[in-house]
Scaffold this motif. Sequence first.
Motif, mmCIF file in Angstrom:
data_model
loop_
_atom_site.group_PDB
_atom_site.id
_atom_site.type_symbol
_atom_site.label_atom_id
_atom_site.label_comp_id
_atom_site.label_asym_id
_atom_site.label_seq_id
_atom_site.Cartn_x
_atom_site.Cartn_y
_atom_site.Cartn_z
ATOM 1 N N LYS A 1 -5.889 -9.456 -9.360
ATOM 2 C CA LYS A 1 -6.690 -9.373 -9.170
ATOM 3 C C LYS A 1 -6.076 -7.272 -9.092
ATOM 4 C CE LYS A 1 -8.723 -9.896 -5.538
ATOM 5 N NZ LYS A 1 -9.124 -9.945 -4.335
ATOM 6 N N LEU A 2 -4.975 -7.515 -10.059
ATOM 7 C CA LEU A 2 -4.824 -5.576 -10.607
ATOM 8 C C LEU A 2 -5.481 -4.886 -10.957
ATOM 9 C CD1 LEU A 2 -1.021 -6.048 -9.232
ATOM 10 C CD2 LEU A 2 -2.909 -4.534 -7.463
ATOM 11 N N ARG A 3 -5.904 -3.607 -11.500
ATOM 12 C CA ARG A 3 -6.349 -3.239 -13.460
ATOM 13 C C ARG A 3 -5.169 -2.098 -13.662
ATOM 14 N NH1 ARG A 3 -8.150 -6.899 -12.294
ATOM 15 N NH2 ARG A 3 -10.056 -7.872 -11.409
ATOM 16 N N PHE A 4 -4.900 -2.072 -15.168
ATOM 17 C CA PHE A 4 -4.428 -1.875 -16.104
ATOM 18 C C PHE A 4 -4.597 0.049 -15.925
ATOM 19 C CE2 PHE A 4 -2.362 -5.441 -17.054
ATOM 20 C CZ PHE A 4 -1.488 -5.465 -16.853
ATOM 21 N N HIS A 5 -5.847 -0.097 -15.971
ATOM 22 C CA HIS A 5 -6.370 1.328 -16.370
ATOM 23 C C HIS A 5 -6.270 2.372 -14.977
ATOM 24 C CE1 HIS A 5 -9.204 -0.625 -14.390
ATOM 25 N NE2 HIS A 5 -10.383 0.110 -14.549
ATOM 26 N N SER A 6 -6.131 1.961 -14.025
ATOM 27 C CA SER A 6 -6.086 2.528 -12.890
ATOM 28 C C SER A 6 -4.905 3.289 -13.209
ATOM 29 C CB SER A 6 -6.470 2.366 -11.536
ATOM 30 O OG SER A 6 -7.438 0.712 -11.681
ATOM 31 N N TRP A 7 -5.319 4.780 -12.938
ATOM 32 C CA TRP A 7 -3.834 5.945 -13.235
ATOM 33 C C TRP A 7 -4.206 6.745 -12.032
ATOM 34 C CZ3 TRP A 7 0.334 4.596 -14.445
ATOM 35 C CH2 TRP A 7 0.777 4.256 -15.266
ATOM 36 N N LYS A 8 -5.357 7.435 -11.724
ATOM 37 C CA LYS A 8 -6.389 8.831 -10.678
ATOM 38 C C LYS A 8 -6.200 7.357 -9.202
ATOM 39 C CE LYS A 8 -8.225 10.754 -14.686
ATOM 40 N NZ LYS A 8 -9.460 11.909 -14.868
ATOM 41 N N GLU A 9 -5.837 8.636 -8.506
ATOM 42 C CA GLU A 9 -5.653 8.717 -7.040
ATOM 43 C C GLU A 9 -7.915 7.992 -7.152
ATOM 44 O OE1 GLU A 9 -4.088 7.121 -4.774
ATOM 45 O OE2 GLU A 9 -1.796 8.218 -6.034
ATOM 46 N N PRO A 10 -7.829 7.329 -5.864
ATOM 47 C CA PRO A 10 -7.331 6.558 -5.239
ATOM 48 C C PRO A 10 -6.863 5.193 -5.266
ATOM 49 C CG PRO A 10 -9.862 6.445 -4.384
ATOM 50 C CD PRO A 10 -9.745 7.176 -5.603
ATOM 51 N N ALA A 11 -7.438 5.309 -6.745
ATOM 52 C CA ALA A 11 -7.654 3.189 -7.343
ATOM 53 C C ALA A 11 -6.079 3.299 -8.177
ATOM 54 C CB ALA A 11 -8.831 3.264 -7.990
ATOM 55 N N ARG A 12 -5.282 4.310 -7.662
ATOM 56 C CA ARG A 12 -3.626 3.963 -8.896
ATOM 57 C C ARG A 12 -2.791 3.157 -8.400
ATOM 58 N NH1 ARG A 12 -0.511 7.310 -11.417
ATOM 59 N NH2 ARG A 12 2.246 6.926 -10.235
ATOM 60 N N ILE A 13 -2.806 3.017 -6.978
ATOM 61 C CA ILE A 13 -2.254 1.381 -6.609
ATOM 62 C C ILE A 13 -2.651 0.440 -6.899
ATOM 63 C CG2 ILE A 13 -3.745 1.302 -4.603
ATOM 64 C CD1 ILE A 13 0.251 0.690 -4.011
ATOM 65 N N ARG A 14 -4.304 0.268 -7.913
ATOM 66 C CA ARG A 14 -4.244 -1.448 -8.402
ATOM 67 C C ARG A 14 -3.785 -1.386 -10.014
ATOM 68 N NH1 ARG A 14 -8.332 -3.261 -5.609
ATOM 69 N NH2 ARG A 14 -9.021 -5.003 -6.666
ATOM 70 N N ASN A 15 -2.778 -0.312 -9.927
ATOM 71 C CA ASN A 15 -1.877 -0.578 -11.531
ATOM 72 C C ASN A 15 -1.529 -1.313 -11.384
ATOM 73 O OD1 ASN A 15 -0.554 0.110 -13.313
ATOM 74 N ND2 ASN A 15 -2.048 1.990 -13.871
ATOM 75 N N PRO A 16 -0.981 -2.273 -11.728
ATOM 76 C CA PRO A 16 0.206 -2.838 -12.053
ATOM 77 C C PRO A 16 1.027 -2.283 -12.149
ATOM 78 C CG PRO A 16 -0.723 -4.197 -13.934
ATOM 79 C CD PRO A 16 -1.493 -2.997 -13.045
ATOM 80 N N GLN B 1 4.577 -5.107 2.508
ATOM 81 C CA GLN B 1 3.891 -4.788 2.979
ATOM 82 C C GLN B 1 2.663 -3.251 3.579
ATOM 83 O OE1 GLN B 1 2.904 -6.979 5.457
ATOM 84 N NE2 GLN B 1 1.056 -5.920 5.400
ATOM 85 N N ASP B 2 2.846 -2.353 2.867
ATOM 86 C CA ASP B 2 2.016 -1.195 2.561
ATOM 87 C C ASP B 2 1.684 -1.266 1.444
ATOM 88 O OD1 ASP B 2 3.764 -0.074 5.290
ATOM 89 O OD2 ASP B 2 4.575 1.396 3.611
ATOM 90 N N ILE B 3 2.247 -1.980 0.498
ATOM 91 C CA ILE B 3 0.865 -2.420 -0.379
ATOM 92 C C ILE B 3 0.171 -2.899 -0.487
ATOM 93 C CG2 ILE B 3 1.083 -2.538 -2.973
ATOM 94 C CD1 ILE B 3 3.514 -1.988 -3.441
ATOM 95 N N THR B 4 0.606 -4.122 0.506
ATOM 96 C CA THR B 4 -0.884 -4.963 0.385
ATOM 97 C C THR B 4 -1.644 -4.143 1.319
ATOM 98 O OG1 THR B 4 0.949 -6.838 0.530
ATOM 99 C CG2 THR B 4 -1.013 -7.486 1.629
ATOM 100 N N THR B 5 -1.144 -3.928 2.226
ATOM 101 C CA THR B 5 -2.307 -3.460 3.449
ATOM 102 C C THR B 5 -3.157 -2.234 2.684
ATOM 103 O OG1 THR B 5 -0.911 -3.909 5.477
ATOM 104 C CG2 THR B 5 -2.861 -2.406 5.849
ATOM 105 N N GLU B 6 -2.630 -1.698 2.054
ATOM 106 C CA GLU B 6 -3.687 -0.642 0.832
ATOM 107 C C GLU B 6 -4.192 -1.105 0.040
ATOM 108 O OE1 GLU B 6 -3.412 3.375 -1.594
ATOM 109 O OE2 GLU B 6 -1.844 2.806 -0.695
ATOM 110 N N LEU B 7 -3.981 -2.335 -0.535
ATOM 111 C CA LEU B 7 -4.690 -3.468 -1.682
ATOM 112 C C LEU B 7 -5.335 -4.483 -0.595
ATOM 113 C CD1 LEU B 7 -2.062 -4.051 -4.153
ATOM 114 C CD2 LEU B 7 -4.034 -2.463 -4.645
ATOM 115 N N THR B 8 -5.591 -4.406 0.753
ATOM 116 C CA THR B 8 -6.282 -6.229 0.844
ATOM 117 C C THR B 8 -5.952 -7.280 0.490
ATOM 118 O OG1 THR B 8 -8.460 -5.243 0.350
ATOM 119 C CG2 THR B 8 -8.144 -4.371 1.987
ATOM 120 N N PHE B 9 -4.261 -7.511 -0.333
ATOM 121 C CA PHE B 9 -4.187 -8.547 -0.807
ATOM 122 C C PHE B 9 -3.065 -7.962 -1.209
ATOM 123 C CE2 PHE B 9 -5.874 -6.407 -4.236
ATOM 124 C CZ PHE B 9 -4.859 -6.570 -5.943
#
Length: 108
Positions: free
Chosen positions: A38-53, A22-30
Motif C-alpha cells: 500500500k506504500l507508494r514510491f513517488h511520495s517524497w514531499k510532506e505529508p505523503a512522505r511517510i507513504r514512501n517505503p 507503532q508511530d508509523i502504523t498510527t500515522e499511516l493507519t495500517f
Amino acid sequence: MREAWVLNGFIPSNQEEKQILQDITTELTFNPCEKSHKLRFHSWKEPARIRNPKVVVEKLTGGKMEREQQYWEDTPLELLRKKGVHTGLTAYIDEIEERLIPIIGSAE
C-alpha cells in the motif's frame, strides 16, 4: 520493490523499533510491514512522505544496511511468504525454489 520486501521481513528487535513501528502504523493507519504494497514510491514531499517505503525503511533501520540485511536473513521463510504475497516476494521465493535450487542441487 526492494524496500517493500525489506518491510515484509521486519521484526522489531527492541522497544525503540516497536515504538517507531507503532508511530508509523498510527500515522499511516495500517502496518507497513503487513501491507507494504500500500506504500507508494513517488511520495517524497510532506505529508505523503511517510507513504514512501524508502522513508519507512530509513526510519525503522536508522539508515543501517546491516539492520536491513537482518530482515531478510533472520526472518522465517514462511513469514516472508505470508507477508510477501502482494509485493511479489512470495512469487520470487517460489521461483527460486522451482528454478534455482534444482540447478544448484544437480551441480553437486
